[in-house]
Write an enzyme that holds these catalytic residues in place. Structure first.
Site, PDB file in Angstrom:
ATOM      1  N   ASP A 119      -6.702   3.861  -2.770  1.00 54.79           N
ATOM      2  CA  ASP A 119      -6.710   2.892  -1.674  1.00 54.79           C
ATOM      3  C   ASP A 119      -5.309   2.519  -1.203  1.00 54.79           C
ATOM      4  O   ASP A 119      -4.321   2.678  -1.921  1.00 54.79           O
ATOM      5  CB  ASP A 119      -7.481   1.639  -2.062  1.00 54.79           C
ATOM      6  CG  ASP A 119      -6.957   0.991  -3.345  1.00 54.79           C
ATOM      7  OD1 ASP A 119      -6.498   1.724  -4.239  1.00 54.79           O
ATOM      8  OD2 ASP A 119      -7.016  -0.252  -3.454  1.00 54.79           O
ATOM      9  N   GLU A 148      -8.206  -0.129  -6.166  1.00 54.93           N
ATOM     10  CA  GLU A 148      -7.394  -0.717  -7.249  1.00 54.93           C
ATOM     11  C   GLU A 148      -6.740  -2.013  -6.790  1.00 54.93           C
ATOM     12  O   GLU A 148      -6.491  -2.913  -7.597  1.00 54.93           O
ATOM     13  CB  GLU A 148      -6.314   0.284  -7.695  1.00 54.93           C
ATOM     14  CG  GLU A 148      -5.523  -0.152  -8.924  1.00 54.93           C
ATOM     15  CD  GLU A 148      -4.372  -1.100  -8.629  1.00 54.93           C
ATOM     16  OE1 GLU A 148      -4.042  -1.941  -9.493  1.00 54.93           O
ATOM     17  OE2 GLU A 148      -3.795  -1.011  -7.516  1.00 54.93           O
ATOM     18  N   GLU A 149      -6.454  -2.103  -5.504  1.00 60.17           N
ATOM     19  CA  GLU A 149      -5.648  -3.220  -4.988  1.00 60.17           C
ATOM     20  C   GLU A 149      -6.419  -4.523  -4.780  1.00 60.17           C
ATOM     21  O   GLU A 149      -5.801  -5.564  -4.555  1.00 60.17           O
ATOM     22  CB  GLU A 149      -5.003  -2.825  -3.644  1.00 60.17           C
ATOM     23  CG  GLU A 149      -4.020  -1.666  -3.719  1.00 60.17           C
ATOM     24  CD  GLU A 149      -2.708  -2.040  -4.381  1.00 60.17           C
ATOM     25  OE1 GLU A 149      -2.558  -3.213  -4.780  1.00 60.17           O
ATOM     26  OE2 GLU A 149      -1.837  -1.164  -4.500  1.00 60.17           O
ATOM     27  N   HIS A 200       4.715  -2.213  -2.275  1.00 62.38           N
ATOM     28  CA  HIS A 200       4.140  -3.182  -1.330  1.00 62.38           C
ATOM     29  C   HIS A 200       5.132  -3.607  -0.249  1.00 62.38           C
ATOM     30  O   HIS A 200       4.881  -4.578   0.466  1.00 62.38           O
ATOM     31  CB  HIS A 200       3.578  -4.408  -2.070  1.00 62.38           C
ATOM     32  CG  HIS A 200       2.418  -4.096  -2.972  1.00 62.38           C
ATOM     33  ND1 HIS A 200       1.440  -5.015  -3.282  1.00 62.38           N
ATOM     34  CD2 HIS A 200       2.064  -2.960  -3.635  1.00 62.38           C
ATOM     35  CE1 HIS A 200       0.552  -4.457  -4.093  1.00 62.38           C
ATOM     36  NE2 HIS A 200       0.919  -3.206  -4.318  1.00 62.38           N
TER      37      HIS A 200
END
Length: 399
Positions: free
Chosen positions: A86, A144-145, A369
């Site tokens: 993702d 996962e995020e 990020h």
């Protein structure tokens, strides 16, 4: 012995021959990112690539994940390898030829690379079926995020049924390309969340005596929460409590009736993780009662601490030294970031490895990020090497 077998099979040359393809896959995925629980086109891309490799049994246990089984021609244990797929809700600021085509969505954590690396390992290992003892199970995981996370959903869907061990890896922007980071035991922290609402009594800013000011009360709560780590915990314990949201009031001459705040808690030890919610609520309760206010407290346990298994990590450590050289093996400090790979490790033993991907000379320096995040694409080949050699090492040494 494993190293000799792989040398005879010319695995290093085979990995080299598919590296350009792995890079191509990564760039396609980078151009076409999808958010957590929305990875439908990504999953379809992965599915089609796996189908083209042969020797794999492929199935879908969730809407946006893919699992492939490679059953070797010799009996043995079952090893799973996981990659997350993702992306993040970030506007990309890079100027590549393959920047995101989806506005507001970006692969800013390297999951495009993880997916490409595991595809590369699957392609190569599927051709080594005759030499594999046991089974390799490739887990292409969604979400996962975004808690509660795709790993937990996949575990609940049964993807670990019959699996004995698991490995995974993450490209790291703070670890120089060429280095491989390992740690025995704690690797990444658990991440939990809290929300506090303080209910006071609103009023005019000129008459604070007639109000119960939730802003003043809230600031005391924020300040006192910092005492948990510095005064309530053993000095050798590791924990982080961060208040990251504080909202209240709409006008400069009005004392609001409520304030909301939220934050994050990071820990490694399960017993400490269980204690901290009580510590937080004790402080909130005491301060609000002292000022005549009330409160609401909500605490959510997120991803568990990621604790590497000693034996599996030892196999991976040996693999790193044999394949990359002892000079490129680093025992890294645990980090306070979190990873839902921990959901698998709560079920079976495994190990999570860091793959160096920083290159200061090329300007690849931005953290995960960040809208300019990138990684040295040579790390993709290292990831494939780690998965292939690690797989053979582990399965060869299981009884």
């Amino acid at each position: 012995m494993t190293h000799d077998i792989l040398s005879e099979l010319k695995v290093t040359e085979l990995i080299g021959s598919i590296t350009s393809e792995v890079i191509e896959w990564r760039r396609y995925l980078h151009e076409n990112p999808e958010l957590s629980f929305q990875e439908e086109k990504t999953a379809q891309f992965v599915l089609e690539k796996l189908q083209s490799f042969g020797n794999l049994e492929i199935f879908r246990r969730t809407k946006t994940s893919v699992v492939a089984r490679l059953i070797g021609n010799h009996p043995g244990k079952v090893l799973a390898i996981r990659a997350d797929m993702d992306a993040l809700p970030i506007d990309e600021e890079n100027k590549f030829s393959f920047t995101s085509k989806n506005k507001g969505v970006m692969h800013a954590c390297g999951h495009d690379g993880h997916t490409a690396m595991l595809l590369g390992a699957a392609k190569l290992l599927s051709g080594l079926k005759d030499h594999i003892k046991g089974e390799v199970r490739f887990l292409f995981q969604h979400a996962e995020e975004l808690p509660p996370g795709g790993a937990k959903e996949m575990v609940n869907a049964g993807v670990l049924d019959g699996v004995d061990l698991i490995i995974g890896a993450h490209v790291m922007s703070n670890l120089t390309y060429g280095k491989i980071g390992l740690n025995y035991g704690p690797m990444m922290a658990g991440a939990d969340m809290f929300k506090i609402t303080i209910v006071g009594k609103g009023g005019h800013a000129s008459q604070p005596n007639q109000a119960i000011d939730p802003i003043v009360i809230g600031t005391q709560v924020v300040s006192n929460l910092q005492h948990i780590v510095s005064r309530k915990l053993d000095p050798v314990e590791t924990a982080v409590i961060s208040v990251t949201q504080f909202n209240g009031g709409t006008a400069v001459n009005v004392i609001p009736s409520t304030v909301t705040m939220g934050g994050s808690v990071r820990t490694f030890k399960p017993d400490l993780r269980e204690k901290i919610p009580n510590f937080i609520e004790q402080i909130v309760k005491g301060i609000t009662e002292a000022h005549g206010a009330t409160y609401k407290f909500d605490y959510q346990f997120g991803y568990a601490p990621l604790i590497n298994d000693e034996e599996v990590t030892r196999f991976m450590d040996e693999t790193v030294c044999e394949v990359f050289g002892e000079e490129n093996r680093e025992i890294v400090m645990p980090i306070m970031g979190s990873e839902d790979f921990s959901a698998y490790l709560n079920e079976i033993p495994g190990s999570f490895i860091f793959i160096g991907a920083r290159n200061e000379e090329e300007g690849i320096i931005y953290p995960h990020h960040h809208p300019k995040f990138d990684f040295d694409e040579r790390a993709l080949q290292n990831g494939v090497k780690l998965f292939v050699h690690g797989t053979m090492k582990i399965l060869e040494n299981q009884n």
